[in-house]
Design an enzyme around this catalytic site. Structure first.
Site, PDB file in Angstrom:
ATOM      1  N   MET A 163      -6.370  -3.219 -13.993  1.00  0.00           N
ATOM      2  CA  MET A 163      -6.591  -1.837 -14.412  1.00  0.00           C
ATOM      3  C   MET A 163      -5.361  -0.993 -14.065  1.00  0.00           C
ATOM      4  SD  MET A 163     -10.597  -1.084 -14.062  1.00  0.00           S
ATOM      5  CE  MET A 163     -10.673  -0.770 -12.315  1.00  0.00           C
TER       6      MET A 163
ATOM      7  N   ARG B   7      -7.501   1.620  -4.928  1.00  0.00           N
ATOM      8  CA  ARG B   7      -8.297   2.723  -4.382  1.00  0.00           C
ATOM      9  C   ARG B   7      -7.884   3.100  -2.961  1.00  0.00           C
ATOM     10  NH1 ARG B   7     -12.639   0.236  -7.718  1.00  0.00           N
ATOM     11  NH2 ARG B   7     -13.304   1.814  -9.223  1.00  0.00           N
TER      12      ARG B   7
ATOM     13  N   HIS C  16      -1.857  -7.384  -6.898  1.00  0.00           N
ATOM     14  CA  HIS C  16      -1.747  -7.744  -8.321  1.00  0.00           C
ATOM     15  C   HIS C  16      -0.520  -8.633  -8.539  1.00  0.00           C
ATOM     16  CE1 HIS C  16      -3.741  -3.621  -8.767  1.00  0.00           C
ATOM     17  NE2 HIS C  16      -4.585  -4.405  -9.418  1.00  0.00           N
TER      18      HIS C  16
ATOM     19  N   GLU D  36       1.078  -5.041  -4.446  1.00  0.00           N
ATOM     20  CA  GLU D  36       1.488  -6.423  -4.151  1.00  0.00           C
ATOM     21  C   GLU D  36       0.359  -7.433  -4.397  1.00  0.00           C
ATOM     22  OE1 GLU D  36       4.459  -7.974  -3.196  1.00  0.00           O
ATOM     23  OE2 GLU D  36       5.321  -6.087  -3.868  1.00  0.00           O
TER      24      GLU D  36
ATOM     25  N   MET E  36      -5.399  -5.068   0.027  1.00  0.00           N
ATOM     26  CA  MET E  36      -4.746  -4.116  -0.886  1.00  0.00           C
ATOM     27  C   MET E  36      -5.675  -3.766  -2.031  1.00  0.00           C
ATOM     28  SD  MET E  36      -0.798  -4.919  -1.203  1.00  0.00           S
ATOM     29  CE  MET E  36       0.220  -4.919   0.265  1.00  0.00           C
ATOM     30  N   SER E  37      -5.659  -2.498  -2.414  1.00  0.00           N
ATOM     31  CA  SER E  37      -6.503  -2.037  -3.502  1.00  0.00           C
ATOM     32  C   SER E  37      -5.893  -0.765  -4.077  1.00  0.00           C
ATOM     33  CB  SER E  37      -7.910  -1.717  -2.965  1.00  0.00           C
ATOM     34  OG  SER E  37      -8.620  -0.952  -3.905  1.00  0.00           O
TER      35      SER E  37
HETATM   36  P1  AMP Z   1      -7.998  -4.469 -10.610  1.00  0.00           P
HETATM   37  O1  AMP Z   1      -6.779  -3.814 -11.165  1.00  0.00           O
HETATM   38  O2  AMP Z   1      -8.493  -3.846  -9.348  1.00  0.00           O
HETATM   39  O3  AMP Z   1      -9.063  -4.669 -11.657  1.00  0.00           O
HETATM   40  O4  AMP Z   1      -7.557  -5.946 -10.169  1.00  0.00           O
HETATM   41  C1  AMP Z   1      -6.993  -6.837 -11.089  1.00  0.00           C
HETATM   42  C2  AMP Z   1      -6.939  -8.213 -10.474  1.00  0.00           C
HETATM   43  O5  AMP Z   1      -6.169  -8.185  -9.283  1.00  0.00           O
HETATM   44  C3  AMP Z   1      -8.333  -8.743 -10.064  1.00  0.00           C
HETATM   45  O6  AMP Z   1      -8.412 -10.131 -10.365  1.00  0.00           O
HETATM   46  C4  AMP Z   1      -8.366  -8.496  -8.578  1.00  0.00           C
HETATM   47  O7  AMP Z   1      -9.216  -9.385  -7.874  1.00  0.00           O
HETATM   48  C5  AMP Z   1      -6.913  -8.758  -8.216  1.00  0.00           C
HETATM   49  N1  AMP Z   1      -6.588  -8.097  -6.950  1.00  0.00           N
HETATM   50  C6  AMP Z   1      -6.721  -6.781  -6.646  1.00  0.00           C
HETATM   51  N2  AMP Z   1      -6.382  -6.557  -5.354  1.00  0.00           N
HETATM   52  C7  AMP Z   1      -6.040  -7.759  -4.841  1.00  0.00           C
HETATM   53  C8  AMP Z   1      -5.618  -8.200  -3.545  1.00  0.00           C
HETATM   54  N3  AMP Z   1      -5.480  -7.357  -2.518  1.00  0.00           N
HETATM   55  N4  AMP Z   1      -5.363  -9.507  -3.362  1.00  0.00           N
HETATM   56  C9  AMP Z   1      -5.514 -10.396  -4.392  1.00  0.00           C
HETATM   57  N5  AMP Z   1      -5.902 -10.036  -5.633  1.00  0.00           N
HETATM   58  C10 AMP Z   1      -6.174  -8.744  -5.860  1.00  0.00           C
END
Ligand code: AMP
Length: 301
Positions: A50, A207, A57, A55, A204-205
């Protein structure tokens, strides 16, 4: 990937092989590109995101880069996976920064469709993966995982990857996608990558960016409580309630705005376990300020 750029240096004509990353915004163009890659016998990978990349991603992108010929990263804030009152409107976005990060990782294509492109009309079709979507985040965010499976199914049909990379941070999500792929015979291999953490252990997020410095410091407790659960199991504790009680106590001491769940589940079915016998997934979700954070740890006794 296109190559090119001619430059004259000291009267010598050099052909610099500078990779040019393509940005594709329409479904048709993406499908044509994917067909061409597949017809040429190359391995195509997809990392769906999204955006507002970090890091975590990029660890998925690097793995995809190593294991395939052509890497597509999708950036799409999917309205179907946000419930009423959730942060769809305020979800952080920075396409320019994402573009630069992905260029550095030698990504071939960013697929960045608009909402109108992905949902020209409300979808009448949904993908419900029963049971696996009914616990953990599925219980607290009704419809969230159905929205995820819908968009991932669409992305698989649009980007046609041989391999798709997901993070273990969203453990339930990757399990749901794996099951959807198995049940519906999608011709794609799912690869799950480890959770990428900040130095202090916070997963990591995108958010995390909402966290105030105080909330950011308190949020470390989430990973600390998972580490404590692992320590207790390793030292022989087999009573789930004792372990979950300790984890809750640690988290509550940091005054979260809400704890959605602190659970011990079977990593294959996500059903709660009563006693620790085989590998167990400790999973939690809690809100600090505006950020609802999730984390998990797979523990082998
Ligand atoms: P998102 O943008 O939050 O939808 O995440 C996209 C992809 O990145 C998803 O497969 C998440 O599980 C992965 N992802 C997000 N944060 C992490 C993280 N800290 N470590 C590993 N993968 C992550």
């Amino acid at each position: 990937m296109c190559y090119g750029v001619l430059r004259v240096v000291d009267n010598a004509l050099l052909l610099l092989t500078i990779a040019v990353m393509e940005i594709i915004q329409t479904i048709h163009q993406m499908q044509v590109f994917a067909d061409e890659v597949r017809a040429s016998g190359k391995i195509l990978s997809l990392v769906s995101t999204m955006g507002y990349l970090h890091e975590g991603h990029l660890s998925l992108v690097r793995r995809a880069r190593e294991e395939s010929d052509v890497v597509v990263v999708s950036i799409f804030v999917n309205p179907a996976q946000f419930g009423p009152g959730e942060d769809l409107g305020s979800y952080p976005r920075d396409f320019e920064s994402d573009r630069m990060l992905l260029q550095k990782e030698r990504v071939d294509v960013i697929f960045a469709p608009s909402v109108a492109q992905m949902y020209p009309e409300p979808s009448l079709t949904y993908v419900y993966v029963h049971l696996l979507t009914e616990t953990l985040c599925g219980a607290d965010r009704p419809g969230h995982l159905d929205g995820v499976s819908l968009v991932v199914a669409k992305l698989f049909n649009i980007c046609k990857p041989h391999k798709a990379y997901f993070g273990a941070k969203d453990f339930q999500q990757q399990l749901v996608i794996r099951r959807m792929v198995r049940d519906l015979n999608f011709d794609v291999e799912i690869v799950t990558c480890p959770i990428f953490r900040e130095e202090d252990g916070l997963a990591m997020s995108s958010r995390n960016t909402y966290l105030s410095p105080r909330e950011r410091s308190c949020a470390q407790v989430l990973n600390q409580s998972l580490a404590e659960a692992e320590r207790m199991v390793k030292e022989g504790e087999r009573n789930v309630e004792t372990i979950l009680g300790k984890m809750r106590e640690m988290i509550e001491a940091k005054n979260p705005d809400r704890i959605d769940y602190v659970s011990a589940v079977d990593p294959n079915t996500l059903e709660p376990i009563q006693e620790i016998k085989c590998p167990v997934l400790f999973a939690l979700a809690a809100k600090f300020g505006k950020s609802r954070l999730i984390d998990n740890r797979l523990v082998e006794p």
